[in-house]
Design an enzyme around this catalytic site. Structure first.
Site, mmCIF file in Angstrom:
data_model
loop_
_atom_site.group_PDB
_atom_site.id
_atom_site.type_symbol
_atom_site.label_atom_id
_atom_site.label_comp_id
_atom_site.label_asym_id
_atom_site.label_seq_id
_atom_site.Cartn_x
_atom_site.Cartn_y
_atom_site.Cartn_z
ATOM 1 N N ASP A 48 0.840 -1.199 0.000
ATOM 2 C CA ASP A 48 0.000 0.000 0.000
ATOM 3 C C ASP A 48 0.872 1.246 0.000
ATOM 4 O O ASP A 48 1.986 1.244 0.547
ATOM 5 C CB ASP A 48 -0.893 0.026 1.241
ATOM 6 N N ARG A 49 0.362 2.311 -0.555
ATOM 7 C CA ARG A 49 1.109 3.580 -0.602
ATOM 8 C C ARG A 49 1.536 4.025 0.788
ATOM 9 O O ARG A 49 2.625 4.577 0.969
ATOM 10 C CB ARG A 49 0.233 4.658 -1.257
#
Length: 299
Positions: free
Chosen positions: A139-140
């Site tokens: 995930d970012r």
């Protein structure tokens, strides 16, 4: 999926468009102009420069007839994005693999508003590796170990490791501390993401997500945890710690959703992909890659 007849350019793959059957356009250009009404001038420029091609690599002209179900490839102009002010550290590089230590707030691959500012595009550009491909994703908002293949021939063997759950993953998190919570524990639940929702939820039914949670150390109301996921559902670690009543520090999704400005880097999610281990499918050697990052909430 057929291979693109255009190479990676400036770190980005060409866009692949399938021409639908319900269009009444006479030419491919007519369809593109109708499909992207705000890009008329640039589309005409790209067609004139032979930068729009069909599946065989033949340039589309202003007169190329429309053919339903065929494919068109072109380079879309990347958006202007503010630079994410954190660097990618390289942990390992050989002829097949590039392993990096991804910072918080940097997307793994182009998606949504994060295109140029993604680990994949940055690395392709900076290292001049146009064939670089992610083996998995983070995930970012999650930092830590991220693996890419360098040669196209190496993609499938390494991607299959993750698909077949043949990789041991260890994460670290800083979250709330509950002295009455028995640890270690294994959380098993069914996690789904409802259509149109940003957050995942746990629902009744056969478990599809499993995480072992171990306490490393505690200090006052917070603690550092080792997380060992057996599965890789979306937001799994965040959902499971929240279900135990110890949401991860810096999580703006769980337990409650609240907006954070896109360029607000003041409170990173305290979740780190600490290490990955696997038996190399090409050499047979056991390989372990470990992040050198530290979670800021644990001093």
């Amino acid at each position: 999926m057929p291979s693109a007849p255009l190479p990676v350019r400036d770190g980005l793959n060409p866009t692949r468009l399938r021409l639908p059957a319900d269009s009444d356009s006479a030419t491919v250009l007519d369809h593109l102009l109708a499909r992207f009404p705000d890009d008329h001038e640039r589309l005409r420029e790209k067609v004139a420069a032979a930068e729009v091609v069909d599946g065989s690599g033949t340039a589309i002209t202003a007169e190329t007839p429309y053919r339903a179900h065929s494919f068109v490839y072109l380079y879309r102009d990347p958006p202007t994005e503010p630079r994410v002010p954190f660097e990618i550290d390289i942990l390992h590089r050989d002829e097949d693999l590039l392993v990096v230590d991804k910072p918080h707030f940097l997307a793994s691959t182009p998606r949504g508003r994060h295109v140029v500012e993604s680990a994949l595009v940055r690395l392709r550009r900076d290292l001049e590796l146009p064939d670089l491909t992610p083996v998995h994703r983070l995930d970012r908002v999650t930092a830590g170990v991220l693996v890419f293949t360098i040669r196209p021939q190496a993609r499938r063997p390494y991607q299959e490791l993750f698909a077949h759950r043949a990789v041991t993953k260890e994460y670290e998190a800083v979250a709330g501390f509950d002295a009455n919570l028995p640890l270690p524990t294994t959380v098993r639940s069914r996690i789904v993401k409802p259509d149109g929702e940003l957050r995942c939820v746990e629902v009744a039914g056969e478990p599809n997500a499993e995480t072992r949670v171990e306490l490393i150390e505690a200090s006052g109301e917070v603690a550092r945890y080792r997380l060992l996921p057996r599965t890789g559902k979306m937001h799994q670690l965040r959902v499971h710690l929240n279900s135990l009543g110890i949401p991860i520090i810096g999580d703006n999704f769980y337990p409650t959703l609240h907006d954070v400005a896109p360029e607000d880097y003041s409170s990173p999610l305290q979740l780190l992909a600490r290490s990955l281990s696997f038996v190399d499918p090409l050499s047979g050697a056991t390989r372990t890659f470990t992040s050198r990052r530290r979670l800021a909430a644990w001093t």
